[in-house]
Write a protein that holds these residues in place. Sequence first.
Motif, PDB file in Angstrom:
ATOM      1  N   PRO A 162      -7.945   5.246   3.303  1.00 57.80           N
ATOM      2  CA  PRO A 162      -8.513   4.947   1.982  1.00 57.80           C
ATOM      3  C   PRO A 162      -7.486   4.621   0.908  1.00 57.80           C
ATOM      4  N   ASP A 163      -6.245   5.082   1.063  1.00 57.15           N
ATOM      5  CA  ASP A 163      -5.222   4.808   0.054  1.00 57.15           C
ATOM      6  C   ASP A 163      -4.327   3.627   0.437  1.00 57.15           C
ATOM      7  N   SER A 164      -4.773   2.799   1.347  1.00 58.54           N
ATOM      8  CA  SER A 164      -3.964   1.688   1.826  1.00 58.54           C
ATOM      9  C   SER A 164      -3.637   0.695   0.700  1.00 58.54           C
ATOM     10  N   ARG A 165      -2.443   0.112   0.777  1.00 57.76           N
ATOM     11  CA  ARG A 165      -2.054  -0.933  -0.176  1.00 57.76           C
ATOM     12  C   ARG A 165      -2.961  -2.152  -0.077  1.00 57.76           C
ATOM     13  N   THR A 166      -3.619  -2.327   1.059  1.00 56.88           N
ATOM     14  CA  THR A 166      -4.520  -3.477   1.222  1.00 56.88           C
ATOM     15  C   THR A 166      -5.585  -3.515   0.136  1.00 56.88           C
ATOM     16  N   PHE A 167      -6.092  -2.345  -0.261  1.00 57.47           N
ATOM     17  CA  PHE A 167      -7.143  -2.325  -1.275  1.00 57.47           C
ATOM     18  C   PHE A 167      -6.614  -2.809  -2.628  1.00 57.47           C
ATOM     19  N   LYS A 168      -5.359  -2.535  -2.920  1.00 60.56           N
ATOM     20  CA  LYS A 168      -4.744  -3.072  -4.139  1.00 60.56           C
ATOM     21  C   LYS A 168      -4.664  -4.593  -4.065  1.00 60.56           C
ATOM     22  N   THR A 169      -4.321  -5.110  -2.898  1.00 62.62           N
ATOM     23  CA  THR A 169      -4.271  -6.560  -2.726  1.00 62.62           C
ATOM     24  C   THR A 169      -5.646  -7.181  -2.911  1.00 62.62           C
ATOM     25  N   LEU A 170      -6.679  -6.531  -2.385  1.00 62.81           N
ATOM     26  CA  LEU A 170      -8.031  -7.067  -2.488  1.00 62.81           C
ATOM     27  C   LEU A 170      -8.578  -6.994  -3.908  1.00 62.81           C
ATOM     28  N   GLU A 171      -7.964  -6.168  -4.743  1.00 57.16           N
ATOM     29  CA  GLU A 171      -8.367  -6.130  -6.149  1.00 57.16           C
ATOM     30  C   GLU A 171      -8.101  -7.462  -6.841  1.00 57.16           C
ATOM     31  N   GLN A 172      -7.215  -8.284  -6.283  1.00 60.30           N
ATOM     32  CA  GLN A 172      -6.991  -9.626  -6.830  1.00 60.30           C
ATOM     33  C   GLN A 172      -8.269 -10.442  -6.843  1.00 60.30           C
TER      34      GLN A 172
ATOM     35  N   GLY B  69      -9.908  -5.317  11.413  1.00 55.44           N
ATOM     36  CA  GLY B  69      -8.522  -5.188  10.989  1.00 55.44           C
ATOM     37  C   GLY B  69      -7.573  -4.813  12.118  1.00 55.44           C
ATOM     38  N   LEU B  70      -6.338  -5.118  11.872  1.00 52.19           N
ATOM     39  CA  LEU B  70      -5.250  -4.873  12.804  1.00 52.19           C
ATOM     40  C   LEU B  70      -5.223  -3.418  13.273  1.00 52.19           C
ATOM     41  N   ARG B  71      -5.055  -3.252  14.578  1.00 55.29           N
ATOM     42  CA  ARG B  71      -4.878  -1.915  15.164  1.00 55.29           C
ATOM     43  C   ARG B  71      -3.463  -1.820  15.712  1.00 55.29           C
TER      44      ARG B  71
ATOM     45  N   SER C  73       2.083  -0.859   6.365  1.00 58.40           N
ATOM     46  CA  SER C  73       3.224  -1.447   7.061  1.00 58.40           C
ATOM     47  C   SER C  73       3.354  -2.887   6.604  1.00 58.40           C
ATOM     48  N   PRO C  74       4.520  -3.494   6.787  1.00 55.76           N
ATOM     49  CA  PRO C  74       4.654  -4.913   6.422  1.00 55.76           C
ATOM     50  C   PRO C  74       3.645  -5.813   7.131  1.00 55.76           C
ATOM     51  N   VAL C  75       3.315  -5.511   8.379  1.00 56.73           N
ATOM     52  CA  VAL C  75       2.380  -6.369   9.109  1.00 56.73           C
ATOM     53  C   VAL C  75       0.970  -6.253   8.518  1.00 56.73           C
ATOM     54  N   ARG C  76       0.596  -5.079   8.034  1.00 60.54           N
ATOM     55  CA  ARG C  76      -0.705  -4.939   7.370  1.00 60.54           C
ATOM     56  C   ARG C  76      -0.689  -5.602   5.995  1.00 60.54           C
ATOM     57  N   ASP C  77       0.435  -5.526   5.308  1.00 59.25           N
ATOM     58  CA  ASP C  77       0.543  -6.237   4.027  1.00 59.25           C
ATOM     59  C   ASP C  77       0.357  -7.740   4.235  1.00 59.25           C
ATOM     60  N   ALA C  78       0.959  -8.269   5.287  1.00 59.57           N
ATOM     61  CA  ALA C  78       0.829  -9.699   5.582  1.00 59.57           C
ATOM     62  C   ALA C  78      -0.619 -10.049   5.939  1.00 59.57           C
ATOM     63  N   GLN C  79      -1.279  -9.162   6.679  1.00 58.92           N
ATOM     64  CA  GLN C  79      -2.690  -9.383   7.006  1.00 58.92           C
ATOM     65  C   GLN C  79      -3.523  -9.460   5.733  1.00 58.92           C
ATOM     66  N   ALA C  80      -3.276  -8.563   4.789  1.00 60.35           N
ATOM     67  CA  ALA C  80      -4.033  -8.563   3.536  1.00 60.35           C
ATOM     68  C   ALA C  80      -3.812  -9.848   2.751  1.00 60.35           C
ATOM     69  N   ASP C  81      -2.576 -10.306   2.701  1.00 55.29           N
ATOM     70  CA  ASP C  81      -2.285 -11.551   1.988  1.00 55.29           C
ATOM     71  C   ASP C  81      -2.987 -12.744   2.647  1.00 55.29           C
ATOM     72  N   ALA C  82      -2.986 -12.769   3.977  1.00 56.60           N
ATOM     73  CA  ALA C  82      -3.647 -13.856   4.698  1.00 56.60           C
ATOM     74  C   ALA C  82      -5.160 -13.815   4.482  1.00 56.60           C
TER      75      ALA C  82
END
Length: 267
Positions: free
Chosen positions: A197-207, A153-155, A163-172
């Motif tokens: 552990p509380d990152s929004r990415t995990f919510k995206t991956l729940e899809q 993952g993005l560092r 961050s918006p850039v991490r949100d975009a990474q999760a969507d991609a």
Amino acid sequence: MKILSLNVWGGMLHAPLIDYLATVDADIYCLQEVPRAVAARSDWLTYRDGAVELQQRANLYRDIATALPAHGGFFAPAMRGELLDGDQACWQEFGLATFIRQDIAVIGQALDFVHGAYSPHGFGAHPRARNAHAFRLYDYAADRALSVVQLHGLRTEDGKGDSPVRDAQADALVALIERLHRKEEGLVLGGDLNLLPDSRTFKTLEQLGLTDLVTTRGFTDTRTSLYKKPGRYADYMLVNAEVPVAEFTVVETPEVSDHRALLLTLG
């Protein structure tokens, strides 16, 4: 089937790392921070990034492939930069490596960048490019197909927060997985995700029906004693409901990197 995920730290602990990878006898190895310099004269190269200077294994991908003769290897570089081979510059690729036991069939692949694009003429400024590699496999022993995906993952220099850039990474990442994965089959996602552990990415991956095994099973540290900074989460392994988890552990010993290995056994 055993699936191992590990950030190998550029092979800085080369001898114990190679010994561990050979003896753990996983069926699938998902490895991050793997270097490959095919033209290197030396076994070690010097990496410099500002004030940081360290020794990095020149061709760790080759070393691991030699140690795992029963596996097929796949190398997916995210970038290429110049290191020092003695007093000479030497180009080295850096990225993901996946090793799959040869009695498991690879029946599909999806490889793409989830942040930025391939950097062929230098590692570039932070945040650097990130790719993800997904495999659809057929496990003859269990008579089933499943998808196994890995990501480094993005560092970013401001930490692991959302961050918006991490949100975009999760969507991609979700879009890449959906190219390959069949909803009725098992799905495993692992890697050094560089997330809290509380990152929004995990919510995206729940899809995708994915649930993390590290946090839901009470593990609070995926770093070894070699990592001196605060914040002990970095590595995660997620599965959907179709994956029969027999055992999962965050490996404490041996320490072969500044990250701990994640080891999943399927029933």
